[in-house]
Design a protein around this motif. Structure first.
Motif, mmCIF file in Angstrom:
data_model
loop_
_atom_site.group_PDB
_atom_site.id
_atom_site.type_symbol
_atom_site.label_atom_id
_atom_site.label_comp_id
_atom_site.label_asym_id
_atom_site.label_seq_id
_atom_site.Cartn_x
_atom_site.Cartn_y
_atom_site.Cartn_z
ATOM 1 N N ASP A 1 4.966 33.761 11.817
ATOM 2 C CA ASP A 1 4.648 32.466 12.199
ATOM 3 C C ASP A 1 4.289 31.374 11.530
ATOM 4 O O ASP A 1 3.541 30.576 12.039
ATOM 5 C CB ASP A 1 3.505 32.812 13.511
ATOM 6 N N TYR B 1 14.479 36.387 17.294
ATOM 7 C CA TYR B 1 15.366 35.514 18.068
ATOM 8 C C TYR B 1 16.727 35.697 18.227
ATOM 9 O O TYR B 1 17.142 35.426 19.221
ATOM 10 C CB TYR B 1 14.780 34.183 17.778
ATOM 11 N N THR C 1 7.926 30.813 14.787
ATOM 12 C CA THR C 1 8.267 30.929 16.131
ATOM 13 C C THR C 1 9.334 29.759 16.716
ATOM 14 O O THR C 1 9.495 28.821 15.849
ATOM 15 C CB THR C 1 6.878 30.670 17.015
#
Length: 722
Positions: free
Chosen positions: A163, A201, A99
């Protein structure tokens, strides 16, 4: 994470280095065969998207896995407000499958071994790291998966990661647990990188990772740096241009309160004291004798900076030579000396003990600073640890930071850490300025009202030439300053006959890198002239440009941003309720940008109400970051073209403080800056400087429609102003 692997240089890295080496070989050929090949090389350099050529084979140099499962990314690129840390965090997070909260980006101290041998500049941080950083992150992911497979006693193919947690066969490990106890790592070949559709992202408007620290005023900048037991330094500097040190009388200063030591070197006189104010008082008490050149003024500099003076090089030519017997339109343009005027003055804390030095500094050039400190102290570069800080503005001002050497010398002399930073007066008088320029542009229209012939001659002082980064031998081979010519090329290559000629003049004061290099002045001149010729030909400014652009890939992208800006702004040549629009476009570092400025005249001053920007930087890693860069460039460019200029009076550069050095204020900023991003290629391109190109001409072109007056000199002033 210890690194004991010895991985051979990859074919990819060999090709990158070989490509750069080939340019050097061709440059030698250019010197032999002169202009035709020179022009080809200069054209390549002008549009070059510089690759990252330093360490890209050892993930352990770049990344560190901490016990709380955070990934520290040691960035060799500096964060100076451009949002680089956020963009590279997004790139790394996607390939590592962590993350954004698990990525922490820090400046790489030179002791980590992750040193950028070039600099942070040229709008290359994101584009240059786009491929190698993702490859390094992917390699680290594979390395961690292999270690997890051993610890979980399962096959690597049975594992997945999300993650930062590795899962397989009902078992889980964090990255930190997988890395625990590993002393020797096997570096794999580069794995297949993630497909664009799998990005989580990249391409998203992620909040800046450095936002909280800046909002809460954390001590992250060079001026905030400290070390236990540090003292304070000051350096005596001349006020006259070209002054050289002869002698110094330090008798009064030596006995002043707080003074620890006066240091006299061949190239500087320094004071070390218990406090900054005591160091400054003692500095002012030292009587220095200088040798200085005869007094100069702005008029003398202007006469010096005129086309025809210095040495010339044809940087671009196509079609027939300009026939002097033809009737042509001619305009001349000038731009002044410009200061960087960044908020944070240059500063450094240096600690030298025995044969080791630690330097905390705001710099864009870690490698160069380390080499200069090591050379002065007579030690190996590995014995100098440069610890970079956040930069309170760079813009090229910190592409050479020799004050680190002075602080190191002072620290060695007193045996304690020494902090030294410039006063505002020192920043203004000892800047590496944007050089003044002069342009003569000639053009001839054909029977259809479009350009048949166009010639641009321009003169500039040093930008890249004679800087600490670019050896003079390169300029000698190429015949032109690779920084000064930015924006000096004619982008309307469908014109049958065109030529661009660069003239170099050496100025008596330091000029060098300034954000966008030659782009701001060159584009102001060229796009103002193009606009004037559109009016002469009775053509719409947008149609006039589109008609004369070629058909190469970059030409298509330029056409697209021109169309997008005109459509979004609803570009019109009519003056409506006292407002007019001006149009301009440019290409910089292979990134095309077009802008429309909506302008009025208020109390006899130019007022910019709205700017529409269309830019094609390729793949947008963080669209918000790019929009912010566009907004910043527009306002910085407005400040430069409407207000900023340095003067020379009695041999001194002036002003020496904000206020007299006029800059755009909040009240001068446009109420709207509308940014449209096109993504005309699938990799990121330059962002930080290209939007500076069109703004000056866009404003001037709007004024032309409002008043009928063609403004040809920066900063832009109406002829009726007092």
């Amino acid at each position: 994470m210890a690194d004991k692997s010895k991985k051979k240089v990859s074919r990819r890295k060999f090709l990158v280095r070989g490509g750069l080496g080939t340019i050097g070989v061709v440059a030698i050929g250019a010197y032999i065969f002169r202009n035709p090949i020179r022009r080809q090389i200069l054209g390549m350099v002008n549009s070059l998207e510089a690759p990252y050529t330093d360490n890209t084979d050892k993930p352990m140099v770049w990344f560190e896995v901490t016990s709380d499962n955070t990934i520290l990314l040691h960035s060799p690129k500096m964060e100076m407000g451009q949002g680089t840390f956020t963009g590279i965090a997004q790139m790394a997070a996607d390939e590592l499958s962590v993350t954004m909260n698990q990525i922490k980006v820090v400046h790489a101290a030179s002791s980590t071994g992750n040193v950028d041998s070039f600099a942070t500049g040229g709008s290359t941080s994101i584009s240059g790291l786009w491929k190698p950083l993702r490859e390094l992150a992917a390699m680290l992911r594979v390395m961690l998966l292999k270690e997890a497979a051993l610890k979980l006693n399962v096959g690597v193919d049975e594992l997945s990661v999300a993650d930062g947690i590795i899962s397989g066969n009902g078992k889980t490990l964090t990255y930190a647990q997988a890395a625990e106890g590993v002393e020797q790592w096997e570096v794999p070949d580069v794995p297949v990188l993630k497909d664009k559709k799998d990005y989580k992202y990249i391409g998203q408007p992620i909040t800046r990772v450095d936002l909280e620290a800046k909002v809460y005023g954390d001590p992250i900048f060079g001026m905030d740096a400290d070390m236990p037991g540090m003292l304070y330094g000051a350096v005596v500097r001349p006020t006259k241009i070209g002054a050289t040190f002869v002698s110094a009388d330090t008798s009064e200063a030596e006995n002043m309160p707080g003074v620890i030591k006066i240091i006299i070197e061949d190239d500087f006189v320094g004071v070390v004291a218990n406090s900054m104010i005591e160091a400054e008082h003692a500095k002012n008490a030292i009587k220095v004798t200088w040798n200085s050149i005869e007094d100069l003024d702005t008029t003398a500099i202007t006469e010096m900076m005129t086309v025809g003076n210095g040495n010339s090089t044809i940087i671009q030519q196509n079609g027939a030579a300009f026939d002097e017997d033809d009737e042509f339109e001619t305009l001349e343009f000038r731009s002044p000396i410009g200061a960087h005027a960044q908020i944070e003055p240059n500063g450094v804390v240096a600690s030298v003990e025995a044969d080791n030095a630690i330097i905390k500094i705001s710099t864009q050039v870690v490698s160069l600073t380390r080499k200069e400190v090591a050379k002065r102290l007579g030690i190996d570069t590995e014995q100098v640890n440069i610890v970079p800080t956040y930069l309170g503005g760079g813009f090229g001002r910190r592409l050479h930071t020799p004050h680190a050497v002075q602080a190191a010398v002072m620290s060695k002399a007193v045996g304690k850490p020494v902090k030294y930073f410039f006063s505002r007066k020192e920043e203004f008088q000892h800047d590496m300025f944007r050089p003044p320029t002069h342009h003569i542009i000639k053009g001839k229209l054909n029977a259809d009202g479009f350009l048949d012939t166009l010639e641009h001659e321009f003169v500039s002082g040093d930008v890249a030439t004679d800087s600490a980064l670019v050896p003079n031998v390169l300029t000698n081979f190429l015949g032109a300053d690779v920084g000064a010519i930015r924006g000096g090329f004619i982008q309307y290559t469908a014109i049958p006959n065109f030529k661009s000629v660069y003239w170099h003049v050496e100025l008596p004061f330091a000029t060098s890198w300034w954000r966008s290099l030659g782009l701001l002045a060159n584009t102001f001149a060229m796009e103002s002239f193009i606009d004037e010729m559109a009016l002469k030909g009775n053509k719409n400014a947008v149609d006039f440009r589109l008609q004369q652009i070629g058909e190469q890939d970059i030409d298509v992208r330029l056409k697209n941003v021109i169309k997008a800006a005109a459509e979004k702004a609803k570009y019109s040549e009519e003056v409506v309720e006292g407002r007019a629009m001006g149009f301009a476009a440019s290409i910089d570092a292979n990134t095309p940008c077009a802008q429309v400025a909506e302008v009025s005249i208020v109390d006899n001053e130019i007022k910019v109400h709205k700017v529409t920007v269309a830019m094609d930087p390729g793949l947008a890693v963080n669209p918000d970051q790019i929009r912010a860069q566009c907004e910043g460039c527009v306002i910085m460019g407005m400040s430069a073209v409407l207000y900023e200029q340095m003067f020379v009076e009695n041999g001194e550069l002036t002003p020496t403080i904000y206020g007299p050095y006029q800059m755009a204020l909040m009240k001068n900023a446009p109420k709207e800056i509308d940014v449209i991003l096109l993504q005309g290629k699938d990799t990121p391109g330059a962002v930080g400087e290209p939007p500076l190109g069109p703004i000056g001409a866009a404003i001037a072109n709007a004024v032309r429609r409002l008043t009928g007056e063609r403004l040809t000199q920066l900063p832009l002033k109406l002829s009726t102003e007092s």
